[in-house]
Design an enzyme around this catalytic site. Structure first.
Site, PDB file in Angstrom:
ATOM      1  N   SER A   1       0.859  -1.243  -0.072  1.00 35.33           N
ATOM      2  CA  SER A   1      -0.105   0.110   0.087  1.00 35.33           C
ATOM      3  C   SER A   1       0.907   1.397   0.155  1.00 35.33           C
ATOM      4  O   SER A   1       1.457   1.617  -0.741  1.00 35.33           O
ATOM      5  CB  SER A   1      -0.956  -0.247   1.301  1.00 35.33           C
ATOM      6  OG  SER A   1      -1.894   1.101   1.178  1.00 35.33           O
TER       7      SER A   1
ATOM      8  N   ASP B   1      10.637   5.591  -9.967  1.00 37.59           N
ATOM      9  CA  ASP B   1      10.040   6.557 -11.401  1.00 37.59           C
ATOM     10  C   ASP B   1      10.668   7.773 -11.299  1.00 37.59           C
ATOM     11  O   ASP B   1      11.014   8.092 -12.388  1.00 37.59           O
ATOM     12  CB  ASP B   1       8.463   6.523 -10.995  1.00 37.59           C
ATOM     13  CG  ASP B   1       7.680   5.382 -11.481  1.00 37.59           C
ATOM     14  OD1 ASP B   1       8.299   4.652 -11.787  1.00 37.59           O
ATOM     15  OD2 ASP B   1       6.236   5.442 -11.047  1.00 37.59           O
TER      16      ASP B   1
ATOM     17  N   LYS C   1      -0.715  -4.405  -3.193  1.00 42.10           N
ATOM     18  CA  LYS C   1      -2.043  -3.976  -2.997  1.00 42.10           C
ATOM     19  C   LYS C   1      -2.273  -2.327  -3.321  1.00 42.10           C
ATOM     20  O   LYS C   1      -1.841  -1.435  -2.834  1.00 42.10           O
ATOM     21  CB  LYS C   1      -2.202  -3.904  -1.197  1.00 42.10           C
ATOM     22  CG  LYS C   1      -3.440  -3.074  -0.825  1.00 42.10           C
ATOM     23  CD  LYS C   1      -4.579  -3.892  -0.868  1.00 42.10           C
ATOM     24  CE  LYS C   1      -5.902  -3.447   0.007  1.00 42.10           C
ATOM     25  NZ  LYS C   1      -5.987  -2.104  -0.071  1.00 42.10           N
TER      26      LYS C   1
END
Length: 674
Positions: free
Chosen positions: A473, A484, A498
């Site tokens: 999460s 990224d 998740k």
């Protein structure tokens, strides 16, 4: 099946069964199991939930024959996941319901649900009667018998004689584990008789609401694994336990295949501090104090197991467990925990330093362990200046480490199950200039971008983020953003996956004038996406430098859940990489990492342990010969001892495990190359 409702508390639980008023119309033909019927409110609740979920769930699923067929399979699996009770003739008879459950949902018709469950109760009673008879004769542990551990993919038994054989082997396997643990036959017989007598008592406690909850969860499962129906009792427990006011061991539990299984270890709780209990461990017995009798809890209702484990702060509880990483034939182990409350201070991020020598040069790294993404929301709302938050604590730790002149920083997110989304966004902001961190798409396909608006960067030096299968999460959101932005190197294993958001709606909303206690529905309303456009759902975050662990061979994460929402992608957000050269450096870092670990004796032993565990689990069969089992156990114990010896010889302390040390070497390579 790893479903039902996961409730997070100090000692949380999910209930396969719940307690409310019930209706028994009669006893079955044998006179030893109740025949259950729905309560008057159940048809109305069934209609309300089946009307609401298809419209409001992220998936927008139709109530049709395909859903009916899937629901039918889920219901049977929830009742008999290992195919140890129903006969094939039962299943053939039930097939008439396969494509009619959608209509039954619309019409508030629960005849199929209760007909199937009442047959299950009959078969359950038959098995318990067989157990009583079989335990009158001792087992012979010298033959060549074997036991199939996981029967989920096995065919349904054709006859009662076939079931008798399966159950005889199951009992023999349980008896052999006790025999290897040092029990004689009388003690083994007494333990198993108590176990199955307790299972019989639990069966007789089954009530109408229990059946309805399981059936409605079979319906909820057709949407995704995080959508659940909670009965009134389960809902009340959820509200109480979410306050984190109870005293216990600090673990989230659920019922799975007759076992109480650990879902999550709560950061800062007794189990977390002890390091003795882990996700996917199974609890088979509970004892009070240092020497209280170990009460077998296999087959117990989760509510009753919770009552045994929970207790006053400062008291001790002993748990007999089957560790998640145990071999299939390993005997259980007993651990002792001291009950306590989870304190926010115990959940706080903590830092340490680690020194390594790399290519003849010494480096010092700061290591920040973040147990979860916490926020004292109430203190913040009240305007208190010293309210606790992950971001505030990590900012302070980063400044302290920079004052100690560290060469780089490692953020340890292993076993971090998530927390506040805002903290994941703000924490990312400590390492980047302002920009997007995560995208959220709701059930209407509207995309919202969560951003860091603060251009201040607290730390600009070399950074690595260590993750594992239990990083989930909010942990995945932070790790994905760092990856990224090319801001740091992600090390470890594939994360949990998740990538969905849930909401809870009380069923009383549909019955505003009802005075009856009603449950609630938890359902998925949105999905997380990385700023590169890819979802964290199912796939999670793939590390730049992968270091395997023994959990690689276990069913952990969203990928192991049935009917999980799929991975997909949306348009990427606009962002600029912090270090565009990192992509070119990573292949070389991987080569250096591989060359280094190939010469590591500790890494070789870790791989050997993983491979042995993988082979055994693929085999899915354990010997029922005592000499073979003892030999297998001795070989595994010898490997574990060798691993500990090598780790100690390396000069590392308990906090400096192989994965942290190797991450430090990866960062050292990065510093020397960059």
């Amino acid at each position: 099946m790893k479903k039902f409702v996961n409730l997070l508390i100090l000692l949380t639980a999910t209930s396969l069964f719940a307690f409310t008023a019930f209706t028994i119309s009669s006893l079955n033909e044998e006179g030893n199991t109740p025949v259950l019927e729905p309560l008057p409110i159940h048809p109305r609740v069934e209609q309300a939930v089946s009307f609401f979920l298809p419209k409001m769930h992220y998936k927008k699923q139709q109530l049709d024959d395909e859903l009916s067929s899937q629901m039918f399979d889920f219901y049977l699996e929830m009742l008999d996941p290992q195919k140890l009770y129903f006969l094939k003739s039962d299943i053939d008879e039930f097939e008439k319901y396969r494509y009619s459950l959608d209509e039954a949902l619309r019409n508030g018709d629960l005849r199929a649900a209760y007909a199937i469950f009442n047959r299950f109760m009959t078969r359950y009673a038959e098995r318990l009667n067989f157990v009583k008879k079989r335990l009158q004769t001792p087992f012979n542990f010298t033959g060549e018998d074997s036991f199939q551990v996981d029967r989920e993919e096995a065919p349904w038994p054709e006859t009662k004689a076939e079931l008798d054989t399966l159950w005889s082997k199951r009992l023999k396997n349980e008896a052999l584990s006790l025999k290897i643990a040092g029990k004689d036959w009388e003690a083994i017989k007494e333990r198993l008789e108590k176990r199955y007598k307790n299972m019989e008592k639990q069966m007789l406690k089954t009530e109408s609401e229990d059946v309805f909850q399981i059936y409605m969860n079979a319906f909820a499962s057709t949407f995704d694994p995080h959508t659940n129906y909670m009965s009134p009792k389960t809902s009340e427990d959820f509200k109480i336990r979410m306050s984190l006011s109870l005293e216990g061991i600090g673990a989230s539990l659920r019922t799975e295949d007759d076992y109480t299984t650990v879902v999550e270890i709560i950061p800062g709780g007794p189990a977390d501090r002890s390091g003795l209990l882990h996700p996917n461990d199974r609890i088979i017995a509970v004892g009070q104090g240092e020497d209280g009798e170990l009460v077998d809890v296999v087959g117990w209702r989760i509510d009753d197991v919770v009552q045994l484990i929970r207790g006053k702060k400062g008291t001790k509880v002993r748990l007999q467990i089957i560790p998640a990483d145990a071999a299939l034939s390993d005997p259980p182990v007993t651990i002792t925990l001291t009950r306590d409350k989870v304190k926010l201070s115990d959940r706080a991020a903590k830092s340490d330093t680690l020194e390594v020598e790399h290519n003849g040069k010494k480096y010092r790294f700061g290591v920040i362990n973040i147990p979860d993404f916490y926020l004292d929301y109430e203190a913040m709302r009240q305007g208190k200046e010293d309210y606790a938050s992950t971001t505030r604590d990590v900012e302070r730790l980063l400044k302290e480490l920079q004052g100690a002149d560290v060469d780089g920083v490692i953020i340890d997110l292993r076993r971090n199950g998530g927390g506040f989304l805002s903290e994941a966004v703000d924490l990312t902001g400590l390492f980047i200039e302002k920009g997007p961190v995560v995208q959220v798409r709701d059930s209407r396909n509207r995309v919202k971008i969560e951003r860091d608006f603060d251009s201040k960067v607290v730390y600009t030096g070399p950074l690595a983020v260590l993750v594992d299968h239990f990083s989930a999460s909010a942990s995945e959101i932070f790790a994905a953003a760092i990856q990224d932005y090319r801001r740091g190197i992600i090390v470890g294993t594939q994360t949990f996956g998740k990538g969905t958001v849930q909401n809870i709606v009380p069923i009383s909303r549909f019955f505003p004038h009802s005075k009856e206690k009603l449950g609630q529905v938890k359902f998925t309303i949105a999905k997380f996406y990385r700023i590169n456009g890819g979802s964290t759902q199912m796939v999670g975050v793939l590390p730049d430098i992968r270091i395997p662990t023994r959990y690689d061979v276990m069913e952990i994460g969203e990928r192991s859940e049935k009917n999980a929402l799929p991975w997909d992608e949306i348009d990427p957000a606009n962002y600029e990489p912090v270090d565009p050269l990192l992509d070119k450096i990573l292949p070389r870092l991987n080569k250096l990492h591989q060359a280094r670990v190939q010469n590591s004796e500790e890494y070789r032993l870790i791989l050997k342990e993983i491979e042995n565990l993988r082979k055994e689990r693929e085999k899915n069969v354990v010997s029922l010969n005592i000499e073979k089992r003892k030999k297998e156990r001795e070989e595994r114990d010898a490997l574990k001892k060798e691993l500990k010896k090598v780790h100690k010889k390396s000069g590392h302390d308990d906090k400096e495990d192989f994965y942290i040390v190797e991450t430090a070497h990866v960062l050292s390579d990065y510093i020397q190359i960059h």
